[in-house]
Design a protein around this motif. Structure first.
Motif, PDB file in Angstrom:
ATOM      1  N   LEU A  19      39.315  45.274  48.586  1.00 43.05           N
ATOM      2  CA  LEU A  19      38.545  45.930  49.628  1.00 43.05           C
ATOM      3  C   LEU A  19      39.167  45.660  50.990  1.00 43.05           C
ATOM      4  N   GLU A  20      39.300  46.721  51.748  1.00 41.78           N
ATOM      5  CA  GLU A  20      39.713  46.591  53.141  1.00 41.78           C
ATOM      6  C   GLU A  20      38.454  46.618  53.996  1.00 41.78           C
ATOM      7  N   THR A  21      38.379  45.752  54.929  1.00 38.72           N
ATOM      8  CA  THR A  21      37.161  45.706  55.755  1.00 38.72           C
ATOM      9  C   THR A  21      37.497  45.803  57.236  1.00 38.72           C
ATOM     10  N   GLU A  22      38.262  46.794  57.587  1.00 35.30           N
ATOM     11  CA  GLU A  22      38.585  47.007  58.996  1.00 35.30           C
ATOM     12  C   GLU A  22      37.703  48.131  59.539  1.00 35.30           C
ATOM     13  N   GLY A  23      36.410  47.870  59.607  1.00 40.48           N
ATOM     14  CA  GLY A  23      35.483  48.861  60.128  1.00 40.48           C
ATOM     15  C   GLY A  23      34.897  49.769  59.067  1.00 40.48           C
ATOM     16  N   PHE A  24      35.503  49.830  57.901  1.00 38.95           N
ATOM     17  CA  PHE A  24      34.971  50.633  56.809  1.00 38.95           C
ATOM     18  C   PHE A  24      35.468  50.056  55.493  1.00 38.95           C
ATOM     19  N   SER A  25      34.852  50.447  54.408  1.00 42.24           N
ATOM     20  CA  SER A  25      35.225  49.945  53.087  1.00 42.24           C
ATOM     21  C   SER A  25      35.920  51.039  52.288  1.00 42.24           C
ATOM     22  N   THR A  26      37.055  50.714  51.772  1.00 40.03           N
ATOM     23  CA  THR A  26      37.755  51.601  50.843  1.00 40.03           C
ATOM     24  C   THR A  26      38.175  50.759  49.664  1.00 40.03           C
ATOM     25  N   ALA A  27      38.394  51.387  48.541  1.00 38.96           N
ATOM     26  CA  ALA A  27      38.854  50.662  47.351  1.00 38.96           C
ATOM     27  C   ALA A  27      40.295  51.058  47.062  1.00 38.96           C
ATOM     28  N   LYS A  28      41.111  50.093  46.862  1.00 41.27           N
ATOM     29  CA  LYS A  28      42.496  50.305  46.445  1.00 41.27           C
ATOM     30  C   LYS A  28      42.697  49.587  45.129  1.00 41.27           C
ATOM     31  N   PHE A  29      43.648  49.999  44.356  1.00 39.39           N
ATOM     32  CA  PHE A  29      43.956  49.349  43.094  1.00 39.39           C
ATOM     33  C   PHE A  29      45.379  48.824  43.128  1.00 39.39           C
ATOM     34  N   VAL A  30      45.527  47.589  42.722  1.00 43.88           N
ATOM     35  CA  VAL A  30      46.831  46.948  42.664  1.00 43.88           C
ATOM     36  C   VAL A  30      47.152  46.685  41.194  1.00 43.88           C
ATOM     37  N   PHE A  31      48.316  47.080  40.760  1.00 46.89           N
ATOM     38  CA  PHE A  31      48.735  46.859  39.382  1.00 46.89           C
ATOM     39  C   PHE A  31      49.624  45.624  39.328  1.00 46.89           C
ATOM     40  N   LEU A  32      49.207  44.641  38.554  1.00 44.32           N
ATOM     41  CA  LEU A  32      49.966  43.404  38.416  1.00 44.32           C
ATOM     42  C   LEU A  32      50.494  43.322  36.985  1.00 44.32           C
ATOM     43  N   ILE A  33      51.803  43.165  36.828  1.00 50.09           N
ATOM     44  CA  ILE A  33      52.379  43.046  35.495  1.00 50.09           C
ATOM     45  C   ILE A  33      52.070  41.656  34.958  1.00 50.09           C
ATOM     46  N   ASP A  34      51.545  41.614  33.739  1.00 50.41           N
ATOM     47  CA  ASP A  34      51.256  40.341  33.090  1.00 50.41           C
ATOM     48  C   ASP A  34      52.541  39.555  32.887  1.00 50.41           C
ATOM     49  N   GLU A  35      52.377  38.265  32.642  1.00 46.16           N
ATOM     50  CA  GLU A  35      53.520  37.425  32.308  1.00 46.16           C
ATOM     51  C   GLU A  35      54.074  37.855  30.948  1.00 46.16           C
ATOM     52  N   ASP A  36      55.278  37.420  30.657  1.00 45.67           N
ATOM     53  CA  ASP A  36      55.875  37.715  29.360  1.00 45.67           C
ATOM     54  C   ASP A  36      54.996  37.140  28.261  1.00 45.67           C
ATOM     55  N   LYS A  37      54.661  37.957  27.276  1.00 51.46           N
ATOM     56  CA  LYS A  37      53.903  37.434  26.146  1.00 51.46           C
ATOM     57  C   LYS A  37      54.071  38.336  24.934  1.00 51.46           C
ATOM     58  N   VAL A  38      53.904  37.722  23.783  1.00 48.42           N
ATOM     59  CA  VAL A  38      53.915  38.438  22.512  1.00 48.42           C
ATOM     60  C   VAL A  38      52.593  38.085  21.828  1.00 48.42           C
ATOM     61  N   TYR A  39      51.999  39.063  21.146  1.00 48.44           N
ATOM     62  CA  TYR A  39      50.660  38.859  20.606  1.00 48.44           C
ATOM     63  C   TYR A  39      50.401  39.841  19.460  1.00 48.44           C
ATOM     64  N   PHE A  40      49.365  39.561  18.711  1.00 47.53           N
ATOM     65  CA  PHE A  40      48.908  40.465  17.669  1.00 47.53           C
ATOM     66  C   PHE A  40      47.941  41.463  18.295  1.00 47.53           C
ATOM     67  N   ILE A  41      48.108  42.736  18.011  1.00 48.26           N
ATOM     68  CA  ILE A  41      47.243  43.763  18.578  1.00 48.26           C
ATOM     69  C   ILE A  41      45.958  43.910  17.763  1.00 48.26           C
ATOM     70  N   ASN A  42      46.090  44.031  16.459  1.00 50.60           N
ATOM     71  CA  ASN A  42      44.950  44.475  15.644  1.00 50.60           C
ATOM     72  C   ASN A  42      44.350  43.415  14.728  1.00 50.60           C
ATOM     73  N   ILE A  43      44.878  42.218  14.719  1.00 49.70           N
ATOM     74  CA  ILE A  43      44.269  41.146  13.939  1.00 49.70           C
ATOM     75  C   ILE A  43      44.084  39.941  14.853  1.00 49.70           C
ATOM     76  N   LYS A  44      43.117  39.099  14.482  1.00 49.26           N
ATOM     77  CA  LYS A  44      42.845  37.926  15.323  1.00 49.26           C
ATOM     78  C   LYS A  44      42.549  36.710  14.457  1.00 49.26           C
ATOM     79  N   ASP A  45      42.547  35.571  15.091  1.00 46.49           N
ATOM     80  CA  ASP A  45      42.280  34.316  14.410  1.00 46.49           C
ATOM     81  C   ASP A  45      40.931  34.392  13.701  1.00 46.49           C
ATOM     82  N   GLY A  46      40.918  34.013  12.418  1.00 49.37           N
ATOM     83  CA  GLY A  46      39.686  33.992  11.653  1.00 49.37           C
ATOM     84  C   GLY A  46      39.383  35.261  10.885  1.00 49.37           C
TER      85      GLY A  46
END
Length: 146
Positions: A19-46
């Motif tokens: 949020l910018e608060t210089e007299g008015f409110s607007t919404a911006k979106f920031v895209f942050l790249i996750d850290e390097d990782k490898v993972y299972f997409i469709n199965i999980k522990d248990g």
């Protein structure tokens, strides 16, 4: 948009409103790249699953390339089954417990006998040697039922 692309976008990028608060409110979106990782997409522990079953491999922060291909910031998947430890300085062995996906595959159908299994993904370089530092998933346990 295909499910795979949707999954990539939702996993590879985190969206945070600022949020910018210089007299008015607007919404911006920031895209942050996750850290390097490898993972299972469709199965999980248990998970309790019937064999054969699909295993999808997730990766963020790096790309997938076949074994033997020299492209920076890439590797290929290895699936470890009931493996407690490996030597990170050597090529990952090839066996029934060390499955190689050197063509750049991002999923496989596993056909395992009934029982409990520990699964882990690890990314290997063009020579099947784990990256430094190693890029590996958390170990998960699944139970295969008849």
């Amino acid at each position: 948009m295909t499910p795979a692309i949707f999954h990539f976008l939702t996993r590879a990028f985190s969206i945070f409103p600022l949020l910018e608060t210089e007299g008015f409110s607007t919404a911006k979106f920031v895209f942050l790249i996750d850290e390097d990782k490898v993972y299972f997409i469709n199965i999980k522990d248990g998970d309790v699953i019937k064999s054969p079953f699909l295993v999808q491999f997730g990766l963020s922060g790096k790309g997938v390339a076949p074994a033997g291909v020299d492209i920076e910031n890439t590797g290929h998947h290895h699936l470890l089954i009931n493996v407690d430890e490996i030597d990170y300085s050597l090529p990952i062995p090839s066996s029934k417990q060390h499955l190689h996906f050197g063509l750049g595959q991002t999923e496989t159908n596993l056909d395992l006998a009934e029982g409990e299994y520990q699964l882990q993904l690890i990314l290997g370089n063009k020579y099947h040697i784990p990256h430094q530092p190693p890029l590996e998933s958390k170990k998960i346990k699944v139970t295969v039922i008849p």
